[in-house]
Design a protein around this motif. Sequence first.
Motif, PDB file in Angstrom:
ATOM      1  N   LEU A   1      52.553  44.437  34.676  1.00 45.73           N
ATOM      2  CA  LEU A   1      53.467  44.268  36.093  1.00 45.73           C
ATOM      3  C   LEU A   1      55.065  45.481  35.760  1.00 45.73           C
ATOM      4  N   LYS A   2      55.328  46.348  35.173  1.00 45.50           N
ATOM      5  CA  LYS A   2      56.277  47.319  35.415  1.00 45.50           C
ATOM      6  C   LYS A   2      55.911  47.887  36.666  1.00 45.50           C
ATOM      7  N   GLN A   3      54.097  48.514  36.761  1.00 52.52           N
ATOM      8  CA  GLN A   3      54.017  49.348  37.894  1.00 52.52           C
ATOM      9  C   GLN A   3      54.141  48.356  38.826  1.00 52.52           C
ATOM     10  N   ALA A   4      53.355  46.837  38.921  1.00 49.57           N
ATOM     11  CA  ALA A   4      53.899  46.272  40.015  1.00 49.57           C
ATOM     12  C   ALA A   4      55.055  45.890  40.847  1.00 49.57           C
ATOM     13  N   VAL A   5      56.338  46.190  40.090  1.00 54.02           N
ATOM     14  CA  VAL A   5      57.292  45.877  40.203  1.00 54.02           C
ATOM     15  C   VAL A   5      57.944  47.063  40.886  1.00 54.02           C
TER      16      VAL A   5
ATOM     17  N   ALA B   1      54.482  46.021  26.431  1.00 47.80           N
ATOM     18  CA  ALA B   1      55.216  46.709  26.812  1.00 47.80           C
ATOM     19  C   ALA B   1      55.023  46.133  28.408  1.00 47.80           C
ATOM     20  N   SER B   2      54.808  45.755  28.768  1.00 51.64           N
ATOM     21  CA  SER B   2      54.673  44.775  30.150  1.00 51.64           C
ATOM     22  C   SER B   2      53.935  46.302  31.134  1.00 51.64           C
ATOM     23  N   LEU B   3      53.374  46.453  30.451  1.00 49.15           N
ATOM     24  CA  LEU B   3      52.512  47.639  31.284  1.00 49.15           C
ATOM     25  C   LEU B   3      51.800  47.405  33.219  1.00 49.15           C
TER      26      LEU B   3
ATOM     27  N   LEU C   1      62.700  50.701  34.638  1.00 50.71           N
ATOM     28  CA  LEU C   1      62.686  48.452  34.285  1.00 50.71           C
ATOM     29  C   LEU C   1      62.724  47.717  32.723  1.00 50.71           C
ATOM     30  N   ILE C   2      63.510  47.321  32.459  1.00 58.23           N
ATOM     31  CA  ILE C   2      63.138  45.891  31.803  1.00 58.23           C
ATOM     32  C   ILE C   2      62.608  44.681  31.646  1.00 58.23           C
ATOM     33  N   PHE C   3      62.141  44.689  31.014  1.00 58.94           N
ATOM     34  CA  PHE C   3      61.423  42.944  31.506  1.00 58.94           C
ATOM     35  C   PHE C   3      62.101  41.316  30.517  1.00 58.94           C
ATOM     36  N   GLY C   4      62.631  41.002  30.418  1.00 62.26           N
ATOM     37  CA  GLY C   4      62.669  40.096  29.516  1.00 62.26           C
ATOM     38  C   GLY C   4      62.121  38.723  29.509  1.00 62.26           C
TER      39      GLY C   4
END
Length: 367
Positions: A71-75, A67-69, A86-89
Amino acid sequence: MRIRTKDIVAKLPVYQPGLSAEDVKREYGIDNVVKLASNENPYGCSVQVKQALEEEISKLSLYPDGASLKLKQAVAEQLQVSSNQLIFGAGSDDVILMICRAFLTANDESIAADQTFPQYKHNAEIEGARTIEVPLKEGKHDLEGMLAAITERTKVVWICSPNNPTGTIVTKDQLIAFMDRVPSHVLVALDEAYCEYVTDASYPNSIELITNYPNLVALRTFSKIHGLASLRLGYGIGHPEVIRSINQVREPFNTSRFAQAAGIAAIQDQEYVTHCKQRNAEGLGYLQEQCERLELRTMPAHGNFIMIEVPMLGKVMFEQLVSKGIIVRAGFRHYPNAIRVTVGSREQNNAFIQAIEQILLECKVDL
């Protein structure tokens, strides 16, 4: 035995990346090669990113956070948005693929410029959708033409700003006027891969606009100004419901531990981002000045590249430059006499100008 693919897949072109420096060294026997073809950051990545990657070496056997948690929090903290926006790829092209998979089916339509990033059309066609290509006007998106192309079948409109390969932008006023007239059920995907390089005050803050336009999603990447092209990390920002729909078609573990760790360090080192932006602006200004001196017409450039019109086919100029150890991009369908040149370091920019000036002089002698 021949296994049949989908009819549409059999007709699709394969994406052709720019020549690598290794290719040119091997084929032309040149030791010093300057690659200005892929819009990479000539200054690499932040020192903090390198430190973060070193810490990840011991965790190679572990799966990444699906879930890139973190990374999501930082961005989310840097951009002042919610994590569920946010969604990452694996690069922003992976997010483009997911958008097409989530929203497009056979007989649907998407709309894009006729000279822009080719993966919009490519991925839409994989889903069986038709892409309506609206001609650029002087290298810029014809938003009125795109509005006129919207039908009941339209699901997605693609806008690339700065546009690849022309480098032009859509201003805030233009984007707002456009969004006000786009039907609310049509998703507008605003590709901002080069947004961090833009210095023009008229450039929109897409994150602010998403609040007013739930059908707007912005696409960004860590490949360009952050210097993480090899790690493949991009992301989308949008309304939580839109992001949820895209997330439903996301492959598990689609970003690596290295990419996530690097992304966190990169987004937190805004001092490095500012440094690269300033250096790019200086380099872009130099290339524009030199092209004016050489009487070469250029498109208004706002990213980390510039489109230059040359007095021959772009592919011919490409070959001439490659023979001198300079790799650029050419072969644009609607701009056959143009080349796209990445803004490099001072030394790389100088090498390009010296090479193209020599080629132009040789052409005059031949005439």
